[in-house]
Design a protein around this motif. Structure first.
Motif, mmCIF file in Angstrom:
data_model
loop_
_atom_site.group_PDB
_atom_site.id
_atom_site.type_symbol
_atom_site.label_atom_id
_atom_site.label_comp_id
_atom_site.label_asym_id
_atom_site.label_seq_id
_atom_site.Cartn_x
_atom_site.Cartn_y
_atom_site.Cartn_z
ATOM 1 N N GLY A 131 1.379 -1.580 0.150
ATOM 2 C CA GLY A 131 0.016 0.005 0.116
ATOM 3 C C GLY A 131 1.176 1.231 -0.101
ATOM 4 N N THR B 297 -9.851 -0.792 3.113
ATOM 5 C CA THR B 297 -8.696 -0.327 2.927
ATOM 6 C C THR B 297 -8.292 -0.491 4.818
ATOM 7 O OG1 THR B 297 -8.355 0.447 0.420
ATOM 8 C CG2 THR B 297 -6.730 0.582 2.089
ATOM 9 N N ASP C 144 -2.902 1.545 4.587
ATOM 10 C CA ASP C 144 -3.042 2.791 3.383
ATOM 11 C C ASP C 144 -2.800 4.120 3.549
ATOM 12 O OD1 ASP C 144 -4.870 4.599 1.640
ATOM 13 O OD2 ASP C 144 -6.970 4.568 2.972
ATOM 14 N N ARG D 83 -2.045 6.396 0.675
ATOM 15 C CA ARG D 83 -2.642 7.375 -0.292
ATOM 16 C C ARG D 83 -2.457 8.342 -0.211
ATOM 17 N NH1 ARG D 83 -8.762 4.747 -1.564
ATOM 18 N NH2 ARG D 83 -8.684 5.269 0.537
ATOM 19 N N VAL E 140 -7.829 9.817 -2.426
ATOM 20 C CA VAL E 140 -9.052 9.673 -1.021
ATOM 21 C C VAL E 140 -9.787 10.030 -1.739
ATOM 22 C CG1 VAL E 140 -9.848 9.559 0.763
ATOM 23 C CG2 VAL E 140 -7.763 9.330 0.767
ATOM 24 N N ILE F 93 -7.301 3.607 -5.826
ATOM 25 C CA ILE F 93 -7.274 3.104 -4.435
ATOM 26 C C ILE F 93 -6.005 1.948 -4.733
ATOM 27 C CG2 ILE F 93 -9.428 1.977 -4.267
ATOM 28 C CD1 ILE F 93 -9.337 -0.318 -6.129
ATOM 29 N N HIS F 94 -5.230 1.094 -3.807
ATOM 30 C CA HIS F 94 -4.531 0.878 -4.368
ATOM 31 C C HIS F 94 -5.052 -0.609 -4.415
ATOM 32 C CE1 HIS F 94 -1.406 3.911 -2.399
ATOM 33 N NE2 HIS F 94 -1.823 4.449 -4.323
ATOM 34 N N THR G 64 -6.704 -3.485 -0.846
ATOM 35 C CA THR G 64 -8.055 -2.661 -1.050
ATOM 36 C C THR G 64 -8.678 -4.755 -1.133
ATOM 37 O OG1 THR G 64 -7.243 -0.958 -1.998
ATOM 38 C CG2 THR G 64 -10.006 -2.301 -2.711
#
Length: 412
Positions: free
Chosen positions: A359, A375, A380, A382, A387, A392-393, A397
Motif C-alpha cells: 500500500g 482498505t 492506507d 494513499r 481518497v 485505490i491501491h 484493497t
C-alpha cells in the motif's frame, strides 16, 4: 531604475528577444547533438525498468529458507546490476500456472557487490545480488521459488526500490534495529555496508527468533560483527532460554537496555504482528517520528482481523465479481472474501501493475469506478487526492461486494 523595472516587466519586450535568439542560433556551430547524454545513461543504469539475471549458486538455511546468488544475464543485455542503497528491494517477476505476478524481496548482499565486489562466499563473479527467501505460511510465491528455482535458471528483476535506508540528513549516526524472521535481510545488507565502509553509521540489532536453531543468517551475522565494532547483534528468543541470548519479546525495557545513550534512530523490519507489538513498546520511548523507520508491512492477509474492519451482514456473499476495464476491454473475474483485488487480478492471469504489495509505493494506483471496498487504515498510504477522487491501491484493497475498476495500462 524604477522605469527599467517597469520596462522589463512589459510582455511586449519578448518581441525584442526573438531576433537576438535567432542570431545566436544561426551563429552556433553545426555540431551534431550527442546520441546519448551521460545523465540519461546514469539514470538508466541506476533505475533500469528490468534486469535479467541467472542463478549461479544456492545456499540452504535449514529447511525453510535459501539464499540465491544472482549474476547478470549478459545474453539478455544486462551487463551489470544497478547499484542500490543498503535496505532496498527488487521485485521478482514470476509466472506460476496462469498467474503473472511480482514479489518484492530485500537485497541481502552489500551494495558494493553490485559493482563487482563478489557475492558472499563466492569470489570472482563480478556484479552480484543475493536474495535470501524464507518460506511463508501459505506462501504462493515463496513456495514456488523454494521448490523450483535451481542453479542456471533465468530470473527477471526490477530495478532497486524502497526507502528503508540510512539517511545521514535525517537519521542519527547510531541505528537501533529491530528484526524478526526474514526481516533480517535488509539489516544484513546495512551491516555489510558498515563493515566495508560504504555506510558511515553504527548498528545495534535486536533480532527476534523463536529458537536458537531458527536464527536465519546467524553465522553470516557473526562474521560481520567480528569485522567491525560498529555492528552488534543481540539475539532474542521467544520460545527457549539459552545462555548468552535474551529471552522473551522485544519490549520497552529491552530496547532501553541496548539503546545508545547518545541517541539513535529506530529501524524495524519483520512481520506485521511484530510491528503491532513493537509500536506499543516504542511509544513510551518518546522518539521523534522522523527517527522511526518501518520497512514495508508485506501483504495484508487477514483483513477481517484489522480493528477497523466493517461488520458484514448475514447476507454477505462468499465471493464477489470484479469487473476490470482496461482501455476498450472488459473482463469479469471472481474475488474471494478476504482476498485483495491485486491477488484476484493475478490469479485471473491479468498482468496487473504492482511493486511493494503493502500500500505504500502507489505503483498499483487504480480508479475504483463502482462498488464498496475496505482498505485497512494501517496499510492506507494513499494521497489525499486519491481518497478524494476514489482511487485505490489494489494490493491492500478488499471488496465488500461487486466492484468495477479501471486498470491502468502498465506492463508488470
Amino acid at each position: 531604475m524604477a522605469n527599467e523595472v517597469e520596462l522589463n516587466l512589459d510582455p511586449m519586450n519578448l518581441m525584442y528577444i526573438i531576433p537576438e535568439r535567432v542570431d545566436k542560433i544561426e551563429a552556433a556551430p553545426d555540431t551534431p547533438l550527442p546520441a546519448e547524454y551521460p545523465t540519461n545513461a546514469l539514470m538508466l543504469s541506476l533505475h533500469p525498468e528490468w534486469q535479467y539475471a541467472k542463478i549461479v549458486a544456492i545456499k540452504e538455511h535449514g529447511t525453510d529458507a535459501k539464499s540465491y546468488v544472482l549474476t547478470p544475464d549478459k545474453d539478455k543485455g544486462t551487463t551489470s546490476f544497478a547499484y542500490f542503497n543498503a535496505g532496498q528491494y527488487v521485485c521478482v517477476l514470476l509466472a506460476i500456472g496462469g498467474s503473472r505476478l511480482l514479489r518484492p524481496y530485500s537485497i541481502r548482499s552489500a551494495p558494493v557487490e553490485a559493482l563487482g565486489g563478489g557475492a558472499a562466499g563466492v569470489a570472482g563473479l563480478g556484479s552480484t545480488y543475493v536474495l535470501t527467501i524464507k518460506r511463508a505460511a501459505d506462501g504462493f510465491a515463496s513456495d514456488y521459488i523454494l521448490d523450483t528455482w535451481a542453479v542456471g535458471d533465468a530470473v527477471t528483476l526490477t530495478g532497486p526500490e524502497g526507502n528503508f535506508c540510512y539517511e545521514p540528513l535525517r537519521d542519527n549516526a547510531h541505528i537501533l534495529g529491530i528484526a524478526g524472521g526474514s526481516g533480517i535481510t535488509p539489516f544484513h545488507s546495512l551491516a555489510s555496508a558498515i563493515a566495508d565502509g560504504t555506510e558511515d553509521c553504527s548498528l545495534t540489532l535486536l533480532y527476534g527468533s523463536r529458537l536458537a536453531d531458527d536464527i536465519l543468517l546467524r553465522a553470516e551475522l557473526d562474521v560481520l560483527a567480528a569485522k567491525t565494532d560498529k555492528f552488534k547483534v543481540i539475539h532474542v528468543l521467544s520460545d527457549e532460554q539459552v545462555e548468552g541470548y535474551e529471552h522473551g519479546f522485544i519490549t520497552t525495557e529491552l530496547i532501553s537496555k541496548y539503546a545508545p545513550p547518545e541517541g539513535y534512530s529506530l529501524f524495524l523490519c519483520g512481520p506485521q504482528v511484530m510491528y503491532t507489538f513493537c509500536d506499543e513498546q516504542i511509544e513510551p520511548l518518546g522518539l521523534a517520528p522522523r527517527l522511526i523507520r518501518h520497512e514495508l508491512f508485506g501483504e495484508c492477509k487477514a483483513p477481517a482481523a484489522q480493528p477497523d474492519f466493517p461488520g458484514l451482514s448475514d447476507a454477505a456473499a462468499a465471493a464477489y465479481t470484479c469487473t476490470v476495464i482496461c482501455r476498450d476491454q472488459k473482463q469479469e473475474i471472481p474475488c474471494a472474501v478476504g482476498e485483495s483485488l491485486l491477488v484476484a487480478l493475478e490469479r485471473a492471469g491479468i498482468a496487473a501493475p504492482s511493486r511493494c504489495r503493502s500500500g505504500e509505493c502507489g505503483f498499483c494506483h487504480t480508479k475504483l469506478l463502482d462498488g464498496e471496498v475496505f482498505t485497512p487504515a494501517a496499510f492506507d498510504k494513499r494521497r489525499l487526492a486519491d481518497v478524494t477522487f476514489n482511487c485505490i491501491h489494489p494490493c491492500v484493497t478488499f471488496p465488500l461486494g461487486d466492484v468495477t475498476i479501471d486498470l491502468p495500462i502498465k506492463e508488470v
